[in-house]
Design an enzyme around this catalytic site. Structure first.
Site, PDB file in Angstrom:
ATOM      1  N   GLU A  10      -6.899  -6.423  -0.674  1.00  0.00           N
ATOM      2  CA  GLU A  10      -7.701  -6.055   0.477  1.00  0.00           C
ATOM      3  C   GLU A  10      -9.200  -6.185   0.242  1.00  0.00           C
ATOM      4  OE1 GLU A  10      -7.358  -2.034   1.931  1.00  0.00           O
ATOM      5  OE2 GLU A  10      -7.228  -2.790   3.949  1.00  0.00           O
TER       6      GLU A  10
ATOM      7  N   ASN B 193      -6.393  -4.901  10.776  1.00  0.00           N
ATOM      8  CA  ASN B 193      -6.951  -3.717  11.436  1.00  0.00           C
ATOM      9  C   ASN B 193      -7.270  -3.953  12.906  1.00  0.00           C
ATOM     10  OD1 ASN B 193      -6.792  -1.989   9.258  1.00  0.00           O
ATOM     11  ND2 ASN B 193      -8.723  -2.722   8.407  1.00  0.00           N
TER      12      ASN B 193
ATOM     13  N   LYS C  14       2.576 -10.574   8.388  1.00  0.00           N
ATOM     14  CA  LYS C  14       1.898  -9.638   7.490  1.00  0.00           C
ATOM     15  C   LYS C  14       1.942 -10.156   6.053  1.00  0.00           C
ATOM     16  CE  LYS C  14       0.905  -5.020   6.125  1.00  0.00           C
ATOM     17  NZ  LYS C  14       0.932  -3.598   6.433  1.00  0.00           N
TER      18      LYS C  14
ATOM     19  N   GLU D   6       2.568  -2.871  17.109  1.00  0.00           N
ATOM     20  CA  GLU D   6       2.179  -3.622  15.903  1.00  0.00           C
ATOM     21  C   GLU D   6       2.783  -5.030  15.902  1.00  0.00           C
ATOM     22  OE1 GLU D   6       0.106  -2.646  13.358  1.00  0.00           O
ATOM     23  OE2 GLU D   6      -0.043  -0.477  13.587  1.00  0.00           O
TER      24      GLU D   6
ATOM     25  N   ARG E 268      -7.504  -9.585   4.779  1.00  0.00           N
ATOM     26  CA  ARG E 268      -6.530  -8.556   5.110  1.00  0.00           C
ATOM     27  C   ARG E 268      -7.074  -7.607   6.180  1.00  0.00           C
ATOM     28  NH1 ARG E 268      -2.475  -5.719   0.789  1.00  0.00           N
ATOM     29  NH2 ARG E 268      -1.596  -4.152   2.152  1.00  0.00           N
TER      30      ARG E 268
ATOM     31  N   LYS F 196       0.847  -1.191   0.000  1.00  0.00           N
ATOM     32  CA  LYS F 196       0.000   0.000   0.000  1.00  0.00           C
ATOM     33  C   LYS F 196       0.883   1.241   0.000  1.00  0.00           C
ATOM     34  CE  LYS F 196      -4.037  -1.552   2.591  1.00  0.00           C
ATOM     35  NZ  LYS F 196      -4.872  -1.151   3.734  1.00  0.00           N
TER      36      LYS F 196
ATOM     37  N   HIS G 168       0.531   6.772  16.372  1.00  0.00           N
ATOM     38  CA  HIS G 168      -0.267   5.680  15.821  1.00  0.00           C
ATOM     39  C   HIS G 168      -0.152   4.379  16.632  1.00  0.00           C
ATOM     40  CE1 HIS G 168      -2.320   3.181  12.884  1.00  0.00           C
ATOM     41  NE2 HIS G 168      -1.268   2.385  12.826  1.00  0.00           N
TER      42      HIS G 168
ATOM     43  N   HIS H 266      -7.310  -1.133  15.256  1.00  0.00           N
ATOM     44  CA  HIS H 266      -7.208   0.093  14.462  1.00  0.00           C
ATOM     45  C   HIS H 266      -8.506   0.888  14.393  1.00  0.00           C
ATOM     46  CE1 HIS H 266      -3.303  -1.439  13.474  1.00  0.00           C
ATOM     47  NE2 HIS H 266      -3.039  -0.430  12.671  1.00  0.00           N
TER      48      HIS H 266
ATOM     49  N   HIS I 273      -7.921   4.468  15.333  1.00  0.00           N
ATOM     50  CA  HIS I 273      -8.082   5.612  14.413  1.00  0.00           C
ATOM     51  C   HIS I 273      -8.993   6.668  15.021  1.00  0.00           C
ATOM     52  CE1 HIS I 273      -6.931   3.125  10.595  1.00  0.00           C
ATOM     53  NE2 HIS I 273      -5.875   3.692  11.156  1.00  0.00           N
TER      54      HIS I 273
END
Lengths: 375, 375
Positions: free
Chosen positions: A243, A251, A233, A192, A247, A150, A273, A254, A258
């Site tokens: 995605e 998240n 990953k 992560e 996938r 990405k 983050h 997340h 977010h």
């Protein structure tokens, strides 16, 4: 993953004609020239980096490339999230073209997630695609943004809304460079790492509980943690490159995270983050317990480990006032789209048993947030 | 190609998961809603167009989409090559995002080559790719730029240097819209139609020699000419989507042509792309004769046909002074890269027998240009 030469671990990402290697270990910037020259036909490279990273690593990288006959030029951008926008993109494309980079030459991203996302986009659109090498210099970038393809920039309509899927030709995760990270930055990346354990690798999470001190101090354990994360990953990306399905498991933590980043207006003094993801993972486990999907003991165990390494684990750990629960819910709804009052969340049935729940009632989320909100 | 419903011809472009249809025939804008709704899940579309085309076709297209339940918004840009640059790209991305176009919704390019190239790039990078429909409104766009997946913008370093490969989900070549083209525009597009005959379809060239009047007056012959051209380009693209090999055949006439466009500073009053290609094709055939590859009679026959339809066929046909042959050669060398004094050209061994010659001595090209130069 397999052991590679020179103390490096290697994770192969088998994406057909877009397959590539991730090398993880010490001294990789010093041998970048050799590794790149072995995989890429062209003999020119444009290094895209930021001012902070350039001060430490631009010269050793340029020298390593020169020693392997690769002529390097540099595009040095300001550090920070604002670099992921149209003007720096335009500037970088212009400089890469001015350096006469052709399809078989490389754009090399030297930096954290911002640089990787921008440079990957540049590599994907200059001459409709040139070779692309990632040299991630933060733990977060090494275990997350440098794997998966990405790339992109932000828009006033949201983050990462303009970009391309562009797999790199090679990722060099030099474990030495992490020595220059602040402890807070390292911890944020570590959140992560923990995430991969919580998605579907309970044994990895257990190993981290016992070995996190070694991971933080460097050496073999750190390389193992990074390599396991990259492999995890990569496995998800290979199953779902564009995605459309599994996938989404990446998240985990997340959706809440977010919302908290938006609630703190992306002010890195208050929350970065990885810290948001740490709190988000605890909330996701607590919410799973509330929904009777998993034992509350799992949430306590996740919280205990994240707290042990020094990460924030609850909204109360965020300095300053937070908006009320309804406003947090609005941020979640903007991120995820509510359909008939239902949301998609990554929840869990136990340690390392995460799954995609696509029927989570928004009303339950609001009630949960009200109970957790510190103010 | 096959006959489709409602008097349209259909060319299927079999690119695996990127396969798509090109429909060619009358009234396709009026039934665009139906054709798009049948192929695309989303129910939103952002129409990217220019002011000139919008005046004629934006309303009928929007109404057709609305009648099929597709909510349309419009991004209207200034006409002309300058629209293929960063600022209009940024503006279009912003407006497409403001219209809340999601991955299953569509960006619809309504216009000529400039709009198609820009809109295709926008569709390729907004949300890392949304659906993309081409409605080319010039003959050139119908037979050339709407097939092949090349999208992008210009840079100060050269044309089309920033972009992506992005195959459309559907191309609607409405033959009615060509009625509003000026005769000069139509002729310029026709040069590319002739090109497909000269690459490898001598029987198509012979048919054009006999039927060009019917093609110019519209109806069945025109649809056949467009469909044959689309099929020819599609065949080449399927064999070489990423342009590593045989796709270079599509450059027949373009090496000389690009040099002439540069020499006239892209001044469309003096020379437009299709006219440059017409002269370039005659020069390529004459040069092939000079190199003893083909009979000079072939060059004369090509010249006669292009002259008959009203296209320029020699440098002397270009109004105003041209730079000297050495300067033209510089433009060719910039376009093609000279390697050890050798160039790659598309040359021919006979009518419809073009091939890629990668060892053309630059000295021969200069000598040839000196002989052909009018001043």
């Amino acid at each position: 993953m397999t052991a590679a030469t020179d103390n490096a671990a290697r994770v192969h990402v088998p994406l057909g004609e877009r397959a590539y290697d991730i090398l993880i270990g010490p001294g990789l910037i010093a041998r970048a020239g050799r590794e790149i020259a072995a995989r890429i036909k062209g003999r020119k490279a444009a290094i895209v980096t930021d001012e902070n990273v350039a001060a430490h690593y631009l010269r050793p990288l340029s020298e390593s490339l020169a020693a392997s006959g690769i002529e390097a030029s540099a595009v040095i951008l300001p550090p920070g999230e604002k670099t992921k926008s149209f003007e720096p993109l335009m500037e970088a494309c212009d400089k890469v073209l001015a350096a006469r980079i052709e399809r078989n030459d490389a754009v090399v991203a030297l930096g954290g997630g911002v640089i990787g996302d921008l440079a990957g986009f540049v590599a994907g659109i200059v001459r409709r695609g040139v070779r692309f090498v990632q040299i991630p210099t933060s733990l977060l970038a090494q275990v997350d943004s440098s794997v998966g393809g990405k790339t992109g920039i932000n828009s006033r309509h949201g983050k990462n809304l303009i970009g391309v899927f562009n797999q790199p030709d090679l990722v060099l995760a030099d474990s030495d460079v992490l020595a220059t990270l602040s402890p807070r930055e390292f911890r944020a990346g570590y959140a992560e790492v923990v995430k991969y354990g919580l998605i579907d690798k309970p044994e990895f999470f257990e190993w981290l509980e016992g070995s996190w001190n070694d991971v933080f101090s460097g050496g073999e354990a750190r390389i193992r943690a990074i390599a396991t994360s990259c492999q995890a990953k990569a496995d998800v990306v290979v199953a779902d490159e564009r995605e459309n399905g599994p996938r989404a498991l990446l998240n985990l933590g997340h959706t809440f995270g977010h919302a908290l980043e938006a609630a703190t207006e992306y002010d890195s003094k208050r929350l970065v983050h990885g810290e948001a993801v740490a709190i988000g993972m605890v909330l996701a486990h607590e919410f799973s317990a509330r929904m009777n999907l998993a034992s509350p003991d799992i949430a306590r165990r996740v919280e205990a480990h994240l707290r042990a390494v020094g990460l924030p684990v609850s909204m109360a750990d965020i300095p300053g006032r937070l908006p009320p629960p309804d406003r947090l819910m609005d941020a979640i709804a903007q991120d995820k789209k509510v359909k008939d009052g239902k949301l998609t969340f990554i929840l869990t049935r136990g340690l390392g048993q995460s799954f995609i729940a696509d029927d989570v009632p928004a009303s339950e989320v609001v009630a949960f947030l009200k109970g957790k909100h510190p103010g």
